[in-house]
Design an enzyme around this catalytic site. Structure first.
Site, PDB file in Angstrom:
ATOM      1  N   HIS A 256       0.824  -1.215   0.000  1.00 19.50           N
ATOM      2  CA  HIS A 256       0.000   0.000   0.000  1.00 19.50           C
ATOM      3  C   HIS A 256       0.856   1.262   0.000  1.00 19.50           C
ATOM      4  O   HIS A 256       0.354   2.353  -0.284  1.00 19.50           O
ATOM      5  CB  HIS A 256      -0.972  -0.012   1.181  1.00 19.50           C
ATOM      6  CG  HIS A 256      -0.347   0.224   2.520  1.00 19.50           C
ATOM      7  ND1 HIS A 256       0.003  -0.806   3.365  1.00 19.50           N
ATOM      8  CD2 HIS A 256      -0.004   1.378   3.177  1.00 19.50           C
ATOM      9  CE1 HIS A 256       0.504  -0.296   4.481  1.00 19.50           C
ATOM     10  NE2 HIS A 256       0.535   1.015   4.390  1.00 19.50           N
ATOM     11  N   ASP A 291       0.031  -7.557   1.115  1.00 20.77           N
ATOM     12  CA  ASP A 291       0.475  -6.194   1.405  1.00 20.77           C
ATOM     13  C   ASP A 291       1.997  -6.113   1.492  1.00 20.77           C
ATOM     14  O   ASP A 291       2.559  -5.445   2.364  1.00 20.77           O
ATOM     15  CB  ASP A 291      -0.147  -5.677   2.701  1.00 20.77           C
ATOM     16  CG  ASP A 291      -0.005  -4.155   2.836  1.00 20.77           C
ATOM     17  OD1 ASP A 291       0.194  -3.481   1.804  1.00 20.77           O
ATOM     18  OD2 ASP A 291      -0.080  -3.647   3.970  1.00 20.77           O
ATOM     19  N   SER A 371       4.709   2.432   7.954  1.00 21.63           N
ATOM     20  CA  SER A 371       4.407   1.274   7.119  1.00 21.63           C
ATOM     21  C   SER A 371       5.602   0.916   6.240  1.00 21.63           C
ATOM     22  O   SER A 371       6.184   1.778   5.571  1.00 21.63           O
ATOM     23  CB  SER A 371       3.195   1.556   6.236  1.00 21.63           C
ATOM     24  OG  SER A 371       2.043   1.748   7.022  1.00 21.63           O
TER      25      SER A 371
END
Length: 513
Positions: A256, A291, A371
């Site tokens: 993402h 992901d 992230s």
């Protein structure tokens, strides 16, 4: 024709008879007080000036006391000299009294003496300043400087008495001593809130033994990068972190983080290292279902992070999160492992499918921008990729619940992406949902079965509740998915299920999604 009366009757003494007679004079009454103030003095019928000019009518006004005449001596001393109408109170500007005046007057007051007395009867005129103005030559000329006194002359010469010098020195000594004593007293006593502080200082520098958080952060920082994803001309982009897992330039991150670059080839990815170096990164491969993604940078002498075994972690182990939260590069937070094998459902924004994976839960502060960053253990080895957080606010701030993809699984996906550019996942061939609360059996209930799929071939039917996959407990649909993806394509896995209140086990050969 009627005859009109004459409008101007003839007056006596007016032979023509065409003039009007004077109107009666209206004289208002005069206030006696005003008449006394502004009227003529008694006995005066003529003009006032006659009062001050004796002899004009040959006699003085009656009942008036006139000032006595000026004494002849004063009048002669202060009146204007006869025939000196041109004499003024000051000499003409620019003269010093020794030269004839500009008006041509040959008055001995101005011409015979250099500083004559002024005539009090002369008229006053404005002239230049009393101080004589210097000429330009005088201004330019250097004025002579008087002799300066030397120190021996001041101390031992006759200009200053020795006794006076001794007294001056004594006074100065007394004043200095008194001032010093007063200052010492104020500095020593002060107030009850001020004084001299005794501050203890460390004898040695801060110790950072091997294995400390500072030591680990120092070793890990060069292998963690900040990733900036933006499209030229766009106002904003995405930002996240990445971990260098190979010295050839491979960087592991979340899908993402670089999803905009995989969707649009015009979008660029830039890797920013801890020393500020900025390098363009190319997308090697991305997998939305896990992901995870890999990008590559062309940089020599890279520092790669050592990869540990996430399977060796235990709840309570110390972990450190390194990344760029909210674009704050090289941020380090510490915490512990709060839970292991935690099924996490994340994403699903904008109509995309949600991502389900088995995660490490930690209380190390993780925020947006972390992230793709590293979660390392107490040795500094990579044990997870920070991916998601739980938050109680719309802004998504950290509340001490963060999740990381275990390194064992993340590195496995990364190797496949580096090799093939894509990843295939094992699939059981069903759609399931979690059982409702209060059900007699907890697990994943089969909603439909794909015709000809692995589940259909194994005899699984709609309505069955799957409780175990390969010996792993399944309590909901998310755990079913992560249990299946933990296996390999083509692997035969025993599946325990409940059907009509009876428990049975079937073998399922997993296929590719």
């Amino acid at each position: 024709m009627t005859e009109q009366p004459n409008a101007n009757p003839q007056q006596p003494g007016d032979p023509a008879g065409d003039r009007l007679a004077p109107r009666p004079l209206a004289r208002p009454a005069v206030d006696p007080a005003q008449a006394a103030t502004f009227g003529r003095p008694r006995g005066v019928d003529g003009a006032f000036d006659k009062l001050y000019q004796p002899g004009s009518n040959g006699q003085s006004a009656p009942n008036l006391n006139l000032a006595p005449p000026t004494p002849e001596s004063l009048a002669e001393a202060f009146r204007r000299p006869p025939g000196a109408e041109g004499v003024v109170l000051e000499r003409p500007h620019g003269t010093n009294g020794s030269e004839p005046s500009a008006n041509g007057a040959d008055d001995p007051l101005w011409t015979k003496t250099s500083d004559p007395w002024r005539d009090p009867g002369s008229g006053a005129v404005l002239a230049g300043p009393a101080v004589q103005q210097d000429s330009e030559e005088d201004k330019d000329a250097k004025r002579p400087q008087g002799a300066l006194l030397s120190l021996p002359e001041v101390l031992f010469g006759r200009r200053v008495q020795t006794k006076a010098l001794a007294m001056l020195a004594g006074v100065a000594l007394v004043i200095g001593a008194a001032g010093g004593l007063i200052g010492w007293w104020f500095a020593d006593t002060g107030t009850e809130l001020t004084g001299q502080a005794s501050i203890s200082e460390a004898d040695a520098a801060k110790e950072r033994p091997a294995g400390s958080i500072a030591d680990i952060a120092h070793r890990v920082a060069p292998a963690v990068v900040s990733l900036e994803v933006f499209k030229p001309g766009a106002d904003a982009g995405q930002q996240g972190s990445g971990v260098v897992i190979d010295n050839q330039g491979y960087v592991l991150t979340n899908e993402h983080v670089i999803s905009a670059a995989t969707a649009d080839a015009a979008t660029k990815v830039t890797a920013v290292f801890f020393d500020g170096k900025r390098v363009e990164a190319k997308v090697v491969g991305a997998d939305a279902k896990t992901d995870l993604a890999v990008v590559k940078v062309d940089v020599k002498n890279l520092t790669a992070l050592q990869v540990g075994k996430s399977s060796d972690l235990a709840v309570g182990d110390s972990v450190i999160a390194v990344g760029s939260p909210l674009a704050l590069q090289n941020s380090v937070t510490a915490g512990i492992v709060s839970a292991l094998n935690r099924p996490v459902t994340a994403g699903g924004d904008g109509g995309s499918a949600p991502v389900i994976y088995e995660a490490i839960q930690t209380d190390a502060a993780i925020n947006h921008g972390n992230s793709g960053g590293a979660l390392v253990d107490a040795t500094g080895a990579l044990v997870g990729i920070n991916s998601a957080i739980r938050s109680s606010s719309a802004e998504g701030g950290s509340i001490g619940i963060g999740f990381a993809i275990p390194s064992d699984y993340a590195v496995k996906i990364a190797k496949t992406l580096i090799k093939d550019g894509k990843v295939v996942h094992p699939d059981i061939g069903i759609n399931a949902s979690s059982t409702v609360a209060g059900s007699s059996t907890m697990g994943a209930q089969v909603r439909n079965v794909a015709p000809g799929g692995p589940a259909a071939s194994a005899g699984i039917k709609e309505g069955d509740v799957i409780t175990e996959v390969g010996g792993r407990l399944v309590r909901d649909s998310a755990e079913l998915l992560v249990a299946v993806r933990a296996r390999e394509v083509g692997e035969v896995v025993p599946v325990r299920l409940v059907r009509d209140g009876s428990s049975l086990v079937v073998d399922v050969k997993l296929a590719s999604d």
